[in-house]
Design a protein around this motif. Structure first.
Motif, short mmCIF file in Angstrom:
data_model
loop_
_atom_site.label_atom_id
_atom_site.label_comp_id
_atom_site.label_asym_id
_atom_site.label_seq_id
_atom_site.Cartn_x
_atom_site.Cartn_y
_atom_site.Cartn_z
N HIS A 85 -6.11 -4.06 2.97
CA HIS A 85 -5.26 -3.48 4.01
C HIS A 85 -3.79 -3.64 3.64
O HIS A 85 -2.99 -2.71 3.71
CB HIS A 85 -5.57 -4.18 5.34
CG HIS A 85 -4.88 -3.60 6.54
ND1 HIS A 85 -3.54 -3.76 6.76
CD2 HIS A 85 -5.35 -2.85 7.57
CE1 HIS A 85 -3.20 -3.15 7.87
NE2 HIS A 85 -4.29 -2.59 8.40
N ARG A 89 -0.82 -0.76 2.79
CA ARG A 89 0.41 -0.76 3.58
C ARG A 89 1.65 -0.83 2.67
O ARG A 89 2.61 -0.09 2.85
CB ARG A 89 0.41 -1.93 4.55
CG ARG A 89 1.68 -2.06 5.36
CD ARG A 89 1.61 -3.26 6.30
NE ARG A 89 2.90 -3.51 6.90
CZ ARG A 89 3.39 -2.86 7.95
NH1 ARG A 89 2.67 -1.92 8.52
NH2 ARG A 89 4.57 -3.13 8.43
N GLU A 90 1.58 -1.71 1.66
CA GLU A 90 2.71 -1.84 0.74
C GLU A 90 2.94 -0.55 -0.04
O GLU A 90 4.07 -0.14 -0.27
CB GLU A 90 2.44 -3.00 -0.23
CG GLU A 90 3.59 -3.28 -1.18
CD GLU A 90 3.31 -4.43 -2.11
OE1 GLU A 90 4.11 -4.66 -3.04
OE2 GLU A 90 2.28 -5.11 -1.93
N LYS A 96 8.29 5.30 1.96
CA LYS A 96 8.81 5.55 3.31
C LYS A 96 10.05 6.45 3.32
O LYS A 96 10.34 7.09 4.32
CB LYS A 96 9.10 4.24 4.03
CG LYS A 96 10.26 3.44 3.48
CD LYS A 96 10.46 2.18 4.32
CE LYS A 96 11.68 1.40 3.84
NZ LYS A 96 11.91 0.21 4.66
N ALA A 132 -3.05 1.59 8.87
CA ALA A 132 -2.20 0.64 8.14
C ALA A 132 -0.84 0.46 8.81
O ALA A 132 -0.22 -0.60 8.69
CB ALA A 132 -2.00 1.13 6.71
N LEU A 133 -0.36 1.49 9.54
CA LEU A 133 0.93 1.42 10.23
C LEU A 133 0.73 1.59 11.72
O LEU A 133 -0.20 2.27 12.16
CB LEU A 133 1.87 2.52 9.73
CG LEU A 133 2.27 2.51 8.25
CD1 LEU A 133 3.14 3.71 7.96
CD2 LEU A 133 2.98 1.23 7.87
N GLU A 137 5.92 2.48 13.99
CA GLU A 137 6.43 2.50 12.62
C GLU A 137 6.41 3.92 12.06
O GLU A 137 7.36 4.34 11.38
CB GLU A 137 5.58 1.58 11.74
CG GLU A 137 5.83 0.11 11.96
CD GLU A 137 4.92 -0.76 11.11
OE1 GLU A 137 5.42 -1.68 10.45
OE2 GLU A 137 3.70 -0.52 11.14
#
Length: 435
Positions: A85, A89-90, A96, A132-133, A137
């Motif tokens: 997970h 996410r990373e 982003k 994941a977010l 976010e």
């Protein structure tokens, strides 16, 4: 048996360096034992690899606890790949600054994370990204992306503007026929016609002199081959120094917009409101001097005059705006003169009184009140006496308070709209007549 790794390495090295047939019995037995031990170790490692699952992103082993705590994603692939997970996410956060949409992030992730067995499937989908977010976010990163894009566009436009300012673009004004630098004294209307600003200003001002009612649809492009109605933004830009005229045109534009909106949607809840407040200015100055509400109300009641300093004059505000009745808002504070009043066509606020009782109180305490308001175009509902103003359109009025229909011209009232329409046709010869 072999406490240290180098002991095993030394034995095997000596065996393969020398002649295996010439080894003595002890070394021979040690070598056989070392090879057997090495094979067992290799087999154990291979078995562990076959029974373990590695994260597709960080390539570390996924532990049993990770399964139990739901800390892994099963990737969308026939080869049964997984990832942590935190790793997914990373990977998302690394992209982003490109968070245009979830579909775009999905595409970027699948370009980075691919199946090494040749599977053509996308390993990551939008549902995994949402897991994941958090929703907050996702919204934040999308907002930051669009803010960054706007800043880039703004900088780009600034660069273009600087380049344009440094570039000399000459054209012939269609009025004075002189060669003009577009960046210095020229202007391009929305219709595409080009003029020098001084000629265009004179043309608009002359049109307004002949146009007493400031009908915006009667202000045309000065080019005889064009004659399109001038855009409101063009007019206000050219006349920007004449603030008094700009204010009149803006109010007229609001009324025109309202009338057009009512024609297109007669049942809309929007209503045109005119501020009943007042303010003071000094002669030769445009600065608004606010008048306390108590002084305005005392003047209306005839009990006291508004005090004036030398060179000061009182001006009716008449600031016009469109109010949506569906908001059920009753009080409004004017943005221009700061006067607060009731939106049901009452000239003030009236805490503790209904609009109906306030109107009755005003008429009982001021004999000229009703005549003054009717002279300004206001009418009183024949059922509940609420104040109403018609700004245009049909003479059939619906009371905002008691909802009855009545004739704006003679106060004939009825419960149904059709009765009032019939009355207008029979008595006044139509819906839009003035008498």
């Amino acid at each position: 048996m072999y406490q240290q790794q180098f002991q095993l390495e030394d034995i095997l090295s000596n065996v393969f360096k020398g002649n295996f047939l010439e080894l003595n019995e002890l070394v021979y037995l040690q070598s056989i034992d070392a090879i057997s031990f090495l094979c067992k170790q290799k087999a154990k490692v291979k078995l562990n690899q076959l029974t373990s699952v590695l994260c597709k992103i960080c390539h570390n082993m996924i532990k049993k606890d990770d399964y139990q705590q739901n800390q892994i994603f099963k990737l969308n692939c026939q080869c049964c790949f997984f990832c942590h997970h935190a790793c997914l996410r990373e990977q998302i956060l690394q992209n982003k600054d490109k968070f245009e949409s979830l579909e775009k992030v999905e595409q970027l992730l699948n370009e980075c994370i691919q199946c090494d067995q040749g599977c053509a499937s996308n390993l990551v989908n939008i549902q995994m990204i949402r897991q994941a977010l958090s929703t907050k976010e996702v919204q934040m990163y999308q907002f930051e992306y669009f803010e960054a894009q706007q800043q880039k566009e703004k900088k780009y436009q600034q660069i273009l503007e600087l380049e344009k300012q440094n570039q000399v673009i000459e054209f012939q004004c269609a009025i004075c026929l002189e060669e003009i630098d577009l960046n210095q004294n020229g202007y391009i209307l929305k219709c595409g016609c080009k003029f020098c600003r001084s000629c265009l200003k004179d043309s608009i001002q002359n049109s307004l002199k002949e146009n007493i009612n400031l009908e915006l649809e009667n202000i045309f492009c000065p080019n005889g081959d064009c004659k399109k109605v001038l855009d409101f933004d063009d007019i206000t830009f050219i006349l920007q120094e004449d603030k008094e005229m700009i204010e009149k045109l803006e109010q007229k534009n609001i009324k025109s917009m309202f009338e057009r909106m009512k024609r297109e949607n007669p049942n809309s809840m929007e209503e045109l409101i005119v501020c009943p407040g007042k303010y003071k200015i000094q002669k030769g100055s445009e600065k608004v001097i606010y008048i306390p509400k108590e002084q305005i109300e005392k003047q209306r009641q005839g009990s006291a005059n508004i005090p004036l300093e030398d060179n000061e004059i009182i001006v009716d505000c008449n600031f016009t705006f469109i109010q949506d009745r569906s908001e059920k808002k009753l009080r409004h504070k004017c943005t221009k003169c700061k006067y607060e009043f009731c939106l049901n066509n009452c000239d003030s606020t009236h805490d503790g009184f209904s609009c109906e009782n306030y109107q009755k109180w005003k008429m009982e305490n001021n004999k000229d009140y009703r005549k003054e308001l009717e002279a300004q175009g206001f009418k009183f509902c024949p059922n509940c006496s609420i104040l109403t103003q018609r700004t245009g359109g049909c003479n059939r009025i619906i009371c905002t308070n008691c909802k009855i229909s009545y004739c704006y011209l003679c106060y004939f009232s009825a419960k149904t709209e059709s009765e009032v329409y019939g009355h207008l046709n029979k008595v006044h010869g139509g819906y839009f007549t003035n008498a």
